[in-house]
Write a protein that holds these residues in place. Structure first.
Motif, PDB file in Angstrom:
ATOM      1  N   GLN A   1       0.811  -1.208   0.000  1.00  7.79           N
ATOM      2  CA  GLN A   1       0.000   0.000   0.000  1.00  7.79           C
ATOM      3  C   GLN A   1       0.851   1.268   0.000  1.00  7.79           C
ATOM      4  N   ALA A   2       1.970   1.247   0.741  1.00  7.49           N
ATOM      5  CA  ALA A   2       2.844   2.432   0.747  1.00  7.49           C
ATOM      6  C   ALA A   2       3.406   2.689  -0.654  1.00  7.49           C
ATOM      7  N   ALA A   3       3.755   1.612  -1.372  1.00  2.00           N
ATOM      8  CA  ALA A   3       4.256   1.755  -2.742  1.00  2.00           C
ATOM      9  C   ALA A   3       3.168   2.271  -3.660  1.00  2.00           C
ATOM     10  N   VAL A   4       1.949   1.782  -3.475  1.00  5.01           N
ATOM     11  CA  VAL A   4       0.810   2.251  -4.270  1.00  5.01           C
ATOM     12  C   VAL A   4       0.586   3.742  -4.046  1.00  5.01           C
ATOM     13  N   ASP A   5       0.590   4.162  -2.785  1.00  8.37           N
ATOM     14  CA  ASP A   5       0.383   5.580  -2.470  1.00  8.37           C
ATOM     15  C   ASP A   5       1.473   6.438  -3.102  1.00  8.37           C
ATOM     16  N   SER A   6       2.703   5.958  -3.025  1.00  9.96           N
ATOM     17  CA  SER A   6       3.825   6.694  -3.616  1.00  9.96           C
ATOM     18  C   SER A   6       3.656   6.826  -5.120  1.00  9.96           C
ATOM     19  N   ALA A   7       3.264   5.728  -5.774  1.00  8.72           N
ATOM     20  CA  ALA A   7       3.094   5.744  -7.232  1.00  8.72           C
ATOM     21  C   ALA A   7       1.954   6.663  -7.651  1.00  8.72           C
TER      22      ALA A   7
ATOM     23  N   PHE B   1      -5.305  -1.081  -8.402  1.00  7.24           N
ATOM     24  CA  PHE B   1      -4.285  -0.033  -8.528  1.00  7.24           C
ATOM     25  C   PHE B   1      -4.375   0.667  -9.879  1.00  7.24           C
ATOM     26  N   LEU B   2      -4.542  -0.098 -10.953  1.00  2.97           N
ATOM     27  CA  LEU B   2      -4.568   0.491 -12.295  1.00  2.97           C
ATOM     28  C   LEU B   2      -5.773   1.416 -12.482  1.00  2.97           C
ATOM     29  N   ALA B   3      -6.886   1.079 -11.866  1.00  5.06           N
ATOM     30  CA  ALA B   3      -8.051   1.972 -11.945  1.00  5.06           C
ATOM     31  C   ALA B   3      -7.745   3.301 -11.284  1.00  5.06           C
ATOM     32  N   ALA B   4      -7.115   3.238 -10.111  1.00  5.97           N
ATOM     33  CA  ALA B   4      -6.743   4.474  -9.418  1.00  5.97           C
ATOM     34  C   ALA B   4      -5.659   5.225 -10.190  1.00  5.97           C
ATOM     35  N   ALA B   5      -4.746   4.479 -10.816  1.00  2.00           N
ATOM     36  CA  ALA B   5      -3.663   5.103 -11.586  1.00  2.00           C
ATOM     37  C   ALA B   5      -4.205   5.824 -12.815  1.00  2.00           C
ATOM     38  N   GLU B   6      -5.194   5.248 -13.478  1.00  2.00           N
ATOM     39  CA  GLU B   6      -5.797   5.907 -14.637  1.00  2.00           C
ATOM     40  C   GLU B   6      -6.474   7.209 -14.238  1.00  2.00           C
ATOM     41  N   GLU B   7      -7.117   7.206 -13.074  1.00  2.00           N
ATOM     42  CA  GLU B   7      -7.731   8.443 -12.584  1.00  2.00           C
ATOM     43  C   GLU B   7      -6.663   9.478 -12.268  1.00  2.00           C
ATOM     44  N   ALA B   8      -5.542   9.031 -11.692  1.00  2.00           N
ATOM     45  CA  ALA B   8      -4.470   9.956 -11.311  1.00  2.00           C
ATOM     46  C   ALA B   8      -3.799  10.574 -12.534  1.00  2.00           C
ATOM     47  N   ILE B   9      -3.531   9.785 -13.558  1.00  2.00           N
ATOM     48  CA  ILE B   9      -2.815  10.295 -14.732  1.00  2.00           C
ATOM     49  C   ILE B   9      -3.767  10.883 -15.761  1.00  2.00           C
TER      50      ILE B   9
END
Length: 505
Positions: A62-68, A104-112
Motif C-alpha cells: 500500500q505504501a508503494a501504491v500511495d507513492s506511485a 491499482f490500475l483503476a486508481a492510476a488511470e484516474e491519477a494520470i
C-alpha cells in the motif's frame, strides 16, 4: 515577423510523453516531439518499489501504491504544463501480475487522466528491442531489458525481432525469490537463463544489448573503477570475457564499500548485486562478445514503433546532428553544403572511406559550427565536450570521440596537441588521422566562406598536370585567396600527402 534562424527548440515540434509504471520506478519522460531522434524535454522518476515483496504476498504494497499514485498526479500536472499533446502511460510486470493490480490500475488511470496500456512480457521485450533499434545503427544481437520485476530477452537483426520471452529475474523479484541470499539468487538466474531459448550457439559471439537502470548503474561503476575517459552510458561496451572479476566483486561485496560507489545513488545500490548475478548468467549461457549499454528502452521503443516507415528509415545520428545545426550553427544550409563539399574533396583527392566513415564525416560536417558562440580560446574544448557528451543515438564511443576530435582540430589546429584530451585513446590510428584531415579541411573552408551558404558549390578541384591538385575558385571570388587560407591549405596538404594549390579562373 520572420521566423528566426535559430531557437532553443525545434520550431513546430509538439511534445509527447511516456509514463512508465514499472516494478521499481514510476517515470515520466517528455520528448520535444515525435521524431526519429527524440530529444528529452523533461525526465523524472520516483522509486515507488511497486514490485517489492510481490513474490511472497502477490499484492502491491500500500505504501508503494500511495507513492506511485502521488507521482502520477504530479506527472499529469507536469505534462499539462509542458503542453504535451500525446501522453502514453504504460504499466509492466508488477501491475499486471499482482492480485490487487486491477484496483491499482483503476486508481492510476484516474491519477494520470489517461487509459493505461498494460504491457505483457512479450510487449516489454518487443518495445525494449524497438528501443535498441532506435538507438543503434543496424544492431544485431540479443536485447535484455532488466526491470524490477522481470527480464525480457529478444533477438534483433536486419531491423527484425524474433524469439521474445520473459523471466522472473528483475532485481526486486530476484531479491524476493532468493530471500536475500545471493548464492540462491545466482542459482535461480542460472536455472532460468540456461533453459531459455537463447542459450544456444546461434547467439554465441553476438553483442548483448543491456537495457535497464540496474545494468546502467553497473556500467557507471565499471567506468569509475577503470578510469574510463567518456562518461556516457549509451553505447558503452564491456568485454564479456573481461568483466567476470568485476561482477564477482559486486556480487560478494558490501555495496557501500565498493570502490567508486559514490557515483551510484543510494536508492539503487541494493540491487546492483542482483543485476550482476543476472548478467553473469547471461554471459555464462548466451556467451556474448560484449555487453553494450543502451540508454534507449521500452519508452523510446514504444514511440519508435509508432513512427511511419519513412521516419524509421532515417539515420538517427544524422537527424540529431542536423537538428543541432539548426539550433546552434550560424547557417544550417552551410553545414549541409559542407557535407557535399567534403565528399567531393575526398573523392577528388582519393581519400577512401567506408559506409561508417562516410556517415561520421557527414555528421561532423553538420556539427562543425556549433561552437561559434564560445570564446575563441575555448571553442575547441567546448565543442569537443558538447559533441562527445551529447544525447546522440546510433554512435559508439569511438565515433563520439572522432566527432569531438574533428571539431577540436577545426578550432585548435592539428599541429599543437598539448591540450589534446584523453578521448584520443578511444579512436584507432586511422580514425584519428581522419579527424585531423577533416578538421584541417574545415579550417581552410571556413576562411573562404565566412560560414555562409551559397559559395561552396562553386569551388572545384582540378588535377594538375604538374602533379597534385588545384583548388579552383571562380574569378569573381578571386579576392578570397590570401595568405591565411593559403597557409591552412598547405597544412591540409601535409596531412593528405598531396601537393595542393589555390587559384581563381
Amino acid at each position: 515577423m520572420s521566423e528566426p534562424l535559430g531557437q532553443g527548440r525545434i520550431i513546430g515540434r509538439r511534445p509527447v510523453g511516456v509514463v512508465d509504471i514499472g516494478s521499481n520506478s514510476v517515470r515520466l519522460v517528455i520528448y520535444e516531439g515525435h521524431s526519429r531522434s527524440p530529444t528529452v524535454l523533461f525526465n523524472e522518476k520516483n522509486l515507488s518499489g511497486l514490485g517489492r515483496g510481490l513474490a511472497q504476498s502477490n499484492r502491491l504494497d500500500q505504501a508503494a501504491v500511495d507513492s506511485a499514485l502521488s507521482a502520477l498526479r504530479r506527472f499529469r500536472k507536469l505534462a499539462d504544463q509542458a503542453r504535451v499533446v500525446d501522453l502514453y502511460p504504460l504499466a509492466t510486470a508488477a501491475s499486471r501480475e499482482a492480485a490487487n493490480g486491477p484496483e491499482f490500475l483503476a486508481a492510476a488511470e484516474e491519477a494520470i487522466g489517461r487509459p493505461i496500456e498494460i504491457l505483457s512480457g512479450a510487449d516489454e521485450a518487443r518495445y525494449a528491442a524497438e528501443g535498441v533499434l532506435s538507438g543503434f545503427n543496424n544492431p544485431k544481437g540479443v536485447v535484455g531489458d532488466l526491470g524490477g520485476g522481470s527480464l525480457e530477452l529478444v533477438r534483433i537483426e536486419n531491423d527484425r525481432l524474433s524469439g521474445g520471452l520473459t523471466m522472473p529475474l528483475g532485481g526486486l523479484r530476484l531479491q524476493d525469490l532468493s530471500q536475500n541470499d545471493i548464492k540462491k539468487a545466482q542459482a535461480i538466474a542460472d536455472e532460468h537463463v540456461s533453459a531459455c531459448a537463447f542459450a544456444n550457439t546461434d547467439n554465441e559471439g553476438l553483442p548483448f544489448f543491456a537495457v535497464g537502470g540496474t545494468w546502467r548503474n553497473l556500467a557507471r561503476l565499471h567506468m569509475q573503477q577503470t578510469g574510463y575517459p567518456l562518461h556516457v552510458m549509451h553505447g558503452y561496451s564491456m568485454s564479456a570475457a573481461k568483466i567476470d572479476k568485476f561482477l564477482d566483486t559486486v556480487i560478494k561485496s558490501d555495496p557501500e564499500k565498493l570502490a567508486g560507489i559514490e557515483v551510484i545513488s543510494k536508492s539503487r545500490r541494493s540491487l546492483l548485486a542482483y543485476g550482476a548475478v543476472t548478467l553473469r548468467s547471461i554471459i555464462r549461457y548466451l556467451k556474448p562478445s560484449e555487453i553494450l549499454i543502451s540508454a534507449y528502452g521500452v519508452r523510446e521503443g514504444y514511440l519508435h514503433s509508432l513512427l511511419p516507415a519513412d521516419e524509421r528509415a532515417k539515420d538517427p545520428l544524422i537527424e540529431a546532428a542536423r537538428e543541432l545545426a539548426v539550433l546552434r550553427s550560424r547557417s544550417p544550409d552551410h553545414a549541409e553544403e559542407l557535407v557535399t563539399w567534403t565528399g567531393r574533396t575526398f573523392a577528388a583527392l582519393g581519400i577512401e572511406e567506408d559506409d561508417e566513415e562516410r556517415r561520421l564525416r557527414e555528421t561532423a560536417c553538420l556539427l562543425a559550427d556549433i561552437g561559434w558562440r564560445a570564446h575563441p580560446d575555448y571553442r575547441g574544448l567546448i565543442s569537443l565536450s558538447t559533441i562527445a557528451h551529447a544525447a546522440f543515438p546510433a554512435v559508439d564511443h569511438r565515433g563520439r570521440a572522432y566527432l569531438g576530435l574533428t571539431n577540436f582540430f577545426r578550432h585548435e589546429g592539428t599541429m599543437n596537441q598539448v591540450q589534446l584530451p584523453d578521448l584520443d585513446t578511444l579512436v584507432d590510428e586511422r580514425l584519428f588521422a581522419r579527424a585531423q584531415i577533416l578538421g584541417s579541411l574545415f579550417r581552410v573552408t571556413y576562411l573562404l566562406t565566412a560560414s555562409m551558404p551559397g559559395v561552396l558549390d562553386r569551388f572545384r578541384w582540378s588535377q594538375d598536370p604538374r602533379g597534385g591538385f588545384t583548388l579552383v575558385l571562380p574569378e569573381d571570388l578571386a579576392s578570397l585567396i590570401g595568405s591565411r587560407p593559403e597557409g591552412r591549405l598547405q597544412q591540409f596538404a601535409k596531412l593528405v600527402g598531396q601537393t595542393l594549390r589555390m587559384e581563381a579562373r
